[in-house]
Design an enzyme around this catalytic site. Structure first.
Site, short mmCIF file in Angstrom:
data_model
loop_
_atom_site.label_atom_id
_atom_site.label_comp_id
_atom_site.label_asym_id
_atom_site.label_seq_id
_atom_site.Cartn_x
_atom_site.Cartn_y
_atom_site.Cartn_z
CB ALA A 251 -1.16 2.05 1.15
CB ALA A 252 2.07 -1.14 -3.85
N GLY A 253 2.92 -1.26 -1.00
CA GLY A 253 4.05 -1.50 -0.13
C GLY A 253 2.87 -2.67 1.52
CG ASP A 254 1.74 -0.11 3.77
OD1 ASP A 254 2.90 0.31 4.67
OD2 ASP A 254 1.15 1.42 3.77
O1 RIB Z 1 3.41 3.39 3.72
C1 RIB Z 1 2.18 4.45 3.03
C2 RIB Z 1 2.26 5.42 4.16
O2 RIB Z 1 3.22 5.89 4.57
C3 RIB Z 1 1.41 6.57 3.82
O3 RIB Z 1 0.18 5.87 4.23
C4 RIB Z 1 1.60 7.83 4.60
O4 RIB Z 1 0.48 7.86 6.61
C5 RIB Z 1 3.58 6.62 5.50
O5 RIB Z 1 3.13 6.90 6.57
#
Ligand code: RIB
Length: 317
Positions: A251-254
């Site tokens: 989730a760092a990219g998110d």
């Molecule tokens: O970007 C990370 C996410 O990728 C995770 O939380 C997982 O659920 C996938 O969707």
């Protein structure tokens, strides 16, 4: 100004094991801690955007199972409007199996479940919410026609479209032409362009191919190296990452994409929004899990001001 962000995307429950290393095919290894954490690229970006100060709505689909209850509770805790998240009786909520190694690197496999049963009607029902947004934020964990329909609706209302093309896949030119800011990582940019990504010259070539497809600006995330911006409005440049000791890069990219979207949507320049994205991504890598790791605006602000990450987390002696 508070940015209004609408996310059309996925919600997954992440089943995560810490492991000394990523196993080889056919290999069994003994890991350590197991966690069940709310995730999914769409929901992660929604929660990150809300914690970073955005006013967030999410459009998506979950099942009628207990994972769905936990995923929706987490969105509610972040004060995200979930009016347009449907409950699907025919499918389970999305699940991701994740292994995280001692260096914070991961492998992820997703069973999309209800996410891939989203329809164009789901986004058409949310047209008023999309129209009232500063930014529509999209990823590729829901069907491509849904992504495209959402982008069409946004464009017809002059709403900025930010697409994080993850997981990697080829994209049709008519979708790319609807995108204002495309935010791929290196492997996604390589797949989209068919070109190698590494040196500055390679980045320039790949970015120019993407810009030729009608995308207004492209931001290629480079992990520890930062993010490369190419746009007709700015000189191409790598914006350096913040150096941190990663615990888990999930989730760092998110967090990066959300940091960019919230700040760009609030009227900051794209270079400034990228700096916020870099700082948000770095803070997310310091904690374990997906939504459990996403930073608050004050934490990102302190990192940008030059505070040490350990101090921000309260870990310094
Ligand atoms: O970007 C990370 C996410 O990728 C995770 O939380 C997982 O659920 C996938 O969707």
């Amino acid at each position: 100004m508070t940015a209004r962000i609408t996310i059309v995307g996925s919600l997954n429950m992440d089943l995560v094991i810490r492991s000394p290393r990523i196993p080889q095919p056919g290999e069994t290894i003994i890991g350590s801690e197991f966690q069940t954490n709310p995730g999914g690229k769409g929901a992660n970006q929604a929660v990150a955007a809300a914690r970073l100060g955005g006013q967030v709505s999410m459009v998506g689909r979950v099942g009628e199972d207990s994972f769905a209850d936990a995923l929706l509770e987490n969105l509610a805790a972040a004060e995200i409007d979930a009016t347009f998240i449907q409950r699907d009786r025919q499918a389970a909520s999305g699940v991701a199996l994740i292994v995280v190694d001692d260096h914070g690197e991961n492998i992820i496999v997703v069973a999309s479940g209800a996410n891939m049963r989203m329809t164009e009607k789901d986004v058409e029902a949310a047209e008023a919410v999309i129209a009232d947004s500063d930014v529509l934020l999209l990823q590729l964990e829901v069907p491509l026609p849904v992504v495209k329909r959402a982008a069409q609706i946004a464009q017809s209302h002059n709403v900025t479209v930010v697409l994080n093309p993850a997981p990697a896949r080829e994209l049709p030119p008519d979708l790319l032409a609807l995108v204002d800011v495309l935010v791929p990582n290196e492997s996604e940019a390589a797949l989209l362009t068919g070109l190698p990504i590494g040196s500055q010259t390679e980045l320039e070539k790949a970015a120019s191919k993407i810009l030729n497809s009608g995308v207004r600006s492209v931001v290629i995330t480079l992990g520890k190296r930062g993010a490369f911006l190419a746009s007709s409005d700015y000189k191409s440049k790598i914006y350096e990452a913040f150096s941190v000791q990663a615990v888990d890069t999930t989730a760092a990219g998110d967090a990066f994409v959300a940091g960019l979207a919230v700040n760009y949507g609030a009227g900051k320049t794209l270079p400034d929004a990228i700096r916020w994205g870099n700082a948000a991504g770095a803070m997310a890598a310091l904690r374990f899990g997906a939504q459990t790791s996403l930073p608050k605006r004050i934490e990102v602000f302190e990192l940008l001001k030059g505070e040490k990450p350990e101090k921000i987390l309260g870990r310094e002696a």
